[in-house]
Write a protein that holds these residues in place. Structure first.
Motif, PDB file in Angstrom:
ATOM      1  N   THR A 122     -46.100  -3.012 -43.043  1.00  0.00           N
ATOM      2  CA  THR A 122     -45.757  -2.911 -44.468  1.00  0.00           C
ATOM      3  C   THR A 122     -46.116  -1.552 -45.061  1.00  0.00           C
ATOM      4  O   THR A 122     -45.618  -1.191 -46.123  1.00  0.00           O
ATOM      5  CB  THR A 122     -46.454  -4.019 -45.280  1.00  0.00           C
ATOM      6  N   ASP A 123     -46.955  -0.799 -44.367  1.00  0.00           N
ATOM      7  CA  ASP A 123     -47.277   0.545 -44.850  1.00  0.00           C
ATOM      8  C   ASP A 123     -46.033   1.435 -44.880  1.00  0.00           C
ATOM      9  O   ASP A 123     -45.934   2.345 -45.704  1.00  0.00           O
ATOM     10  CB  ASP A 123     -48.370   1.187 -43.996  1.00  0.00           C
ATOM     11  N   LEU A 124     -45.080   1.159 -43.975  1.00  0.00           N
ATOM     12  CA  LEU A 124     -43.839   1.933 -43.957  1.00  0.00           C
ATOM     13  C   LEU A 124     -42.975   1.585 -45.168  1.00  0.00           C
ATOM     14  O   LEU A 124     -42.287   2.446 -45.719  1.00  0.00           O
ATOM     15  CB  LEU A 124     -43.070   1.672 -42.660  1.00  0.00           C
ATOM     16  N   MET A 125     -43.029   0.333 -45.575  1.00  0.00           N
ATOM     17  CA  MET A 125     -42.318  -0.074 -46.791  1.00  0.00           C
ATOM     18  C   MET A 125     -42.973   0.567 -48.018  1.00  0.00           C
ATOM     19  O   MET A 125     -42.295   1.013 -48.944  1.00  0.00           O
ATOM     20  CB  MET A 125     -42.327  -1.592 -46.912  1.00  0.00           C
ATOM     21  N   ALA A 126     -44.305   0.603 -48.015  1.00  0.00           N
ATOM     22  CA  ALA A 126     -45.031   1.213 -49.131  1.00  0.00           C
ATOM     23  C   ALA A 126     -44.752   2.708 -49.201  1.00  0.00           C
ATOM     24  O   ALA A 126     -44.596   3.271 -50.292  1.00  0.00           O
ATOM     25  CB  ALA A 126     -46.524   0.957 -48.978  1.00  0.00           C
ATOM     26  N   LEU A 185     -41.376  -4.652 -40.439  1.00  0.00           N
ATOM     27  CA  LEU A 185     -41.575  -4.002 -41.740  1.00  0.00           C
ATOM     28  C   LEU A 185     -42.139  -4.958 -42.780  1.00  0.00           C
ATOM     29  O   LEU A 185     -42.777  -4.525 -43.742  1.00  0.00           O
ATOM     30  CB  LEU A 185     -40.242  -3.431 -42.231  1.00  0.00           C
ATOM     31  N   VAL A 186     -41.911  -6.244 -42.584  1.00  0.00           N
ATOM     32  CA  VAL A 186     -42.370  -7.237 -43.553  1.00  0.00           C
ATOM     33  C   VAL A 186     -43.736  -7.807 -43.183  1.00  0.00           C
ATOM     34  O   VAL A 186     -44.443  -8.321 -44.043  1.00  0.00           O
ATOM     35  CB  VAL A 186     -41.354  -8.395 -43.648  1.00  0.00           C
ATOM     36  N   LEU A 197     -41.156   0.009 -57.033  1.00  0.00           N
ATOM     37  CA  LEU A 197     -41.960  -1.060 -56.465  1.00  0.00           C
ATOM     38  C   LEU A 197     -41.379  -1.461 -55.124  1.00  0.00           C
ATOM     39  O   LEU A 197     -40.255  -1.092 -54.782  1.00  0.00           O
ATOM     40  CB  LEU A 197     -41.986  -2.262 -57.421  1.00  0.00           C
ATOM     41  N   SER A 198     -42.124  -2.239 -54.373  1.00  0.00           N
ATOM     42  CA  SER A 198     -41.633  -2.714 -53.085  1.00  0.00           C
ATOM     43  C   SER A 198     -41.189  -4.165 -53.192  1.00  0.00           C
ATOM     44  O   SER A 198     -41.690  -4.923 -54.036  1.00  0.00           O
ATOM     45  CB  SER A 198     -42.714  -2.601 -52.009  1.00  0.00           C
ATOM     46  N   SER A 199     -40.280  -4.554 -52.340  1.00  0.00           N
ATOM     47  CA  SER A 199     -39.818  -5.941 -52.289  1.00  0.00           C
ATOM     48  C   SER A 199     -40.800  -6.825 -51.532  1.00  0.00           C
ATOM     49  O   SER A 199     -40.696  -8.047 -51.569  1.00  0.00           O
ATOM     50  CB  SER A 199     -38.446  -6.002 -51.612  1.00  0.00           C
ATOM     51  N   VAL A 200     -41.756  -6.212 -50.853  1.00  0.00           N
ATOM     52  CA  VAL A 200     -42.740  -6.936 -50.048  1.00  0.00           C
ATOM     53  C   VAL A 200     -44.090  -6.922 -50.743  1.00  0.00           C
ATOM     54  O   VAL A 200     -44.589  -5.870 -51.147  1.00  0.00           O
ATOM     55  CB  VAL A 200     -42.854  -6.310 -48.641  1.00  0.00           C
ATOM     56  N   TRP A 215     -42.377 -12.080 -49.453  1.00  0.00           N
ATOM     57  CA  TRP A 215     -41.501 -11.307 -50.322  1.00  0.00           C
ATOM     58  C   TRP A 215     -41.802 -11.542 -51.802  1.00  0.00           C
ATOM     59  O   TRP A 215     -42.251 -12.615 -52.187  1.00  0.00           O
ATOM     60  CB  TRP A 215     -40.043 -11.701 -50.068  1.00  0.00           C
ATOM     61  N   VAL A 216     -41.501 -10.547 -52.619  1.00  0.00           N
ATOM     62  CA  VAL A 216     -41.506 -10.744 -54.069  1.00  0.00           C
ATOM     63  C   VAL A 216     -40.354 -11.697 -54.396  1.00  0.00           C
ATOM     64  O   VAL A 216     -39.233 -11.505 -53.911  1.00  0.00           O
ATOM     65  CB  VAL A 216     -41.309  -9.400 -54.808  1.00  0.00           C
ATOM     66  N   PRO A 217     -40.590 -12.734 -55.170  1.00  0.00           N
ATOM     67  CA  PRO A 217     -39.526 -13.711 -55.472  1.00  0.00           C
ATOM     68  C   PRO A 217     -38.281 -13.064 -56.063  1.00  0.00           C
ATOM     69  O   PRO A 217     -38.375 -12.155 -56.895  1.00  0.00           O
ATOM     70  CB  PRO A 217     -40.193 -14.649 -56.478  1.00  0.00           C
ATOM     71  N   GLY A 218     -37.137 -13.531 -55.620  1.00  0.00           N
ATOM     72  CA  GLY A 218     -35.872 -13.114 -56.205  1.00  0.00           C
ATOM     73  C   GLY A 218     -35.199 -11.912 -55.593  1.00  0.00           C
ATOM     74  O   GLY A 218     -34.065 -11.589 -55.947  1.00  0.00           O
ATOM     75  N   VAL A 219     -35.849 -11.225 -54.640  1.00  0.00           N
ATOM     76  CA  VAL A 219     -35.291  -9.971 -54.152  1.00  0.00           C
ATOM     77  C   VAL A 219     -34.026 -10.151 -53.310  1.00  0.00           C
ATOM     78  O   VAL A 219     -33.291  -9.184 -53.073  1.00  0.00           O
ATOM     79  CB  VAL A 219     -36.330  -9.158 -53.344  1.00  0.00           C
TER      80      VAL A 219
END
Length: 450
Positions: free
Chosen positions: A358-362, A353-354, A371-374, A132-136
Motif C-alpha cells: 500500500t506504500d506504492l498507492m500512498a 497494491l491493496v 486521497l487514496s482509495s485504500v 477499500w474506502v467505501p464507494g470507490v
C-alpha cells in the motif's frame, strides 16, 4: 500502439500460487528463467499510477527469486499524453487487432465494459472489500453488480478558503484553524458559509467572496447536491430536478447580482489569472478539486508548501437540505484487458497494491495531491508529508462517488450556459430551469424529470 509479443509461458501449479488449481497461464522449463512481458499503457500526467504496478512487479520478482522460482516479470511501457477520446479509441482498436495492453488507463468505464474489453475484477474486490474506502467502485460497477476497474486514488472536490482573508476581518488563528472541524461536526452550515463569503467582502477581507471554475465541469454539481438537488439516481440515470436546479440557479444569480460576491464576468476571464486569486487573497473562497492546488500554487508563483500555509479546505457543509457534510470523489480508473494471457498474474499485482504494498498507492496519491482509495494508504507516512493531503485526509470517510451517468456531459454543458447567463444578469432562475429542461429532454434519451 506498438505490438507486443507475449511468449507462451505458463507457470506450473507447483511453482506459482498464481496458477494453483490447474491454471495454464505459464509454464517454465526446468532450470531456465522464464520472462513474462506485460504491456502497460497510460495516458496523461500521473505516471505514478502505472509505476505503482511496475514496482509491485519488481517486488514480486524479488519474492520469486527468494523462493527459488525461475520467473521474472518485465513491462513494456506505453505512456502517452493525448486526448482521452483518441486514447480510448486506440485501446478499442488495439483489442480488435490483438495488440492490446495488459494494463491500461480508462476514461469511460461504461463503454469499455459494454464492449467487453475489461477483465471482471469482482472476485478480487470481494476478497479485499474491507481494505477499500467505501464507494470507490461505484463508477466501475455495472447494473449486475460486477466490478471492472481498479481505482488507484480518490480525488475529492472541496471548498478552498484563504486564511488571511478571515484574519483581515478579525478572526484569530485559533478560529481560522477550527473552521474545518466546525464543518465536520455540523456546527458551521452551508448557509453560514455563504454569509461568511459576503461578510469577508463587506469588511474588506477580499474583493471576491466566492469564485469557481470558468468552464463546464462537475464542480457545480456539488453545489446542486448541497442545496438538496439530485442529478442521478441509484441506477445511474440522469435526473432533471426542477426544484433543486432552481435553488442552485437562484444562489448563482444572487451571488453575482444581489450579494455581489462572485464577479458578473467571471466566466469571461482568463483561468490562469483567476486561479491564483485564492492564494493572493483577492478571492476568499473557491470550490473544486483539491488536486488542482498545485496548479493554483504555480499560477501564483509559490510552492505547494507556501500555498498550504495560506489556503485551507473544508467539506461542503450540512445545509437546510442536507443533514451532513460531504465531498464528492472522482477516482481515476485503470483496468486489465479481458484478452490478457495472464489474468491471474495481473490481478495478483493489483492485490499486492491493496494488501502488502500500500506504500506504492500512498506514493501515487501523495505525489498528485489526492486521497487514496485504500484505507491503509491514507495512513501511510508519505501522506502526512504532503501538506495538502494531510489537511484533507479525513475527508475520505465522507466521500460520495457518483455512478456512470449517461447524458451527464450534455447536462454539464447546458448547466454552464445557464450559469454564465445568470451571473451576467441576462436570465432569471425560473427561465434558466425552463430553458435547460428543453435542451436536456431534447438531447438526452433517458432522463427522469421531476
Amino acid at each position: 500502439m506498438k505490438r507486443i509479443v507475449l511468449g507462451l509461458m505458463v507457470l506450473a501449479a507447483a511453482i506459482s500460487p498464481l496458477v494453483a488449481g490447474g491454471s495454464s497461464e505459464a509454464r517454465t522449463a526446468e532450470g531456465k528463467e522464464q520472462v513474462i512481458t506485460l504491456k502497460i499503457s497510460h495516458n496523461m500526467d500521473f505516471t505514478t499510477i502505472p509505476e505503482a504496478v511496475v514496482d509491485a512487479g519488481a517486488r514480486l520478482n524479488e519474492k520469486y527469486k527468494a523462493e527459488g522460482k525461475n520467473i521474472r516479470i518485465e513491462f513494456e511501457k506505453d505512456y502517452q499524453t493525448i486526448d482521452w477520446t483518441q486514447y480510448q479509441n486506440n485501446i478499442v482498436f488495439a483489442h480488435k487487432t490483438g495488440d492490446q495492453p495488459d494494463f491500461y488507463a480508462i476514461s469511460d468505464v461504461a463503454s469499455l465494459v459494454k464492449n467487453g474489453l475489461l477483465l471482471d475484477l469482482t472476485d478480487l474486490v470481494e476478497e479485499t472489500k474491507d481494505l477499500w474506502v467505501p464507494g470507490v467502485f461505484t463508477t466501475a460497477t455495472d447494473t449486475n453488480g460486477r466490478v471492472y476497474a481498479f481505482p488507484p486514488d480518490l480525488p475529492v472536490r472541496a471548498i478552498y478558503y484563504n486564511r488571511d482573508c478571515l484574519k483581515a476581518i478579525g478572526w484569530t488563528d485559533e478560529e481560522v484553524n477550527a473552521l474545518p472541524g466546525k464543518v465536520q461536526e455540523g456546527s458551521f452550515t452551508f448557509e453560514d458559509y455563504i454569509a461568511l463569503c459576503k461578510e469577508v467582502v463587506d469588511k474588506g477581507g477580499a474583493k471576491e467572496g466566492l469564485i469557481h471554475r470558468t468552464g463546464a465541469g462537475n464542480d457545480f454539481l456539488d453545489m446542486i447536491v448541497v442545496l438538496g438537488g439530485q442529478y442521478y439516481d441509484e441506477k445511474g440515470t440522469l435526473v432533471f430536478d426542477r426544484e433543486g436546479l432552481k435553488r442552485f440557479f437562484q444562489l448563482t444569480y444572487d451571488d453575482s447580482n444581489v450579494r455581489e460576491i462572485t464577479p458578473h464576468n467571471l466566466n469571461q476571464q482568463v483561468w490562469t489569472e483567476v486561479e491564483k486569486r485564492i492564494y493572493t487573497g483577492d478571492a476568499f473562497s473557491y470550490y473544486g478539486p483539491v488536486y488542482a492546488s498545485p496548479y493554483m500554487a504555480s499560477a501564483a508563483g509559490v510552492t505547494i508548501s507556501e500555498f498550504a500555509e495560506k489556503v485551507g479546505f473544508i467539506m461542503f457543509p450540512k445545509s437546510q437540505y442536507v443533514d451532513h457534510p460531504f465531498v464528492y470523489g472522482a477516482p481515476q480508473y485503470v483496468g486489465i484487458s479481458s484478452k490478457t494471457k495472464y489474468p491471474d498474474l495481473c490481478k495478483e499485482l493489483y492485490r499486492m497494491l491493496v494488501t502488502e504494498d500500500t506504500d506504492l498507492m500512498a506514493r501515487h496519491a501523495a505525489t498528485i495531491n489526492t486521497l487514496s482509495s485504500v484505507k491503509a494508504a491514507n495512513e501511510d507516512p508519505q501522506m502526512a508529508e504532503n501538506p495538502i493531503v494531510a489537511a484533507t485526509g479525513y475527508m475520505a470517510q465522507y466521500a460520495l462517488v457518483a455512478p456512470s451517468i449517461d447524458g451527464l456531459s450534455t447536462y454539464r454543458s447546458e448547466l454552464f450556459k445557464q450559469i454564465v447567463a445568470l451571473e451576467l444578469g441576462q436570465t432569471t432562475p425560473e427561465k434558466a430551469v425552463s430553458d435547460m429542461e428543453t435542451q436536456i429532454t431534447l438531447n438526452v434519451k433517458n432522463v427522469i424529470v421531476k
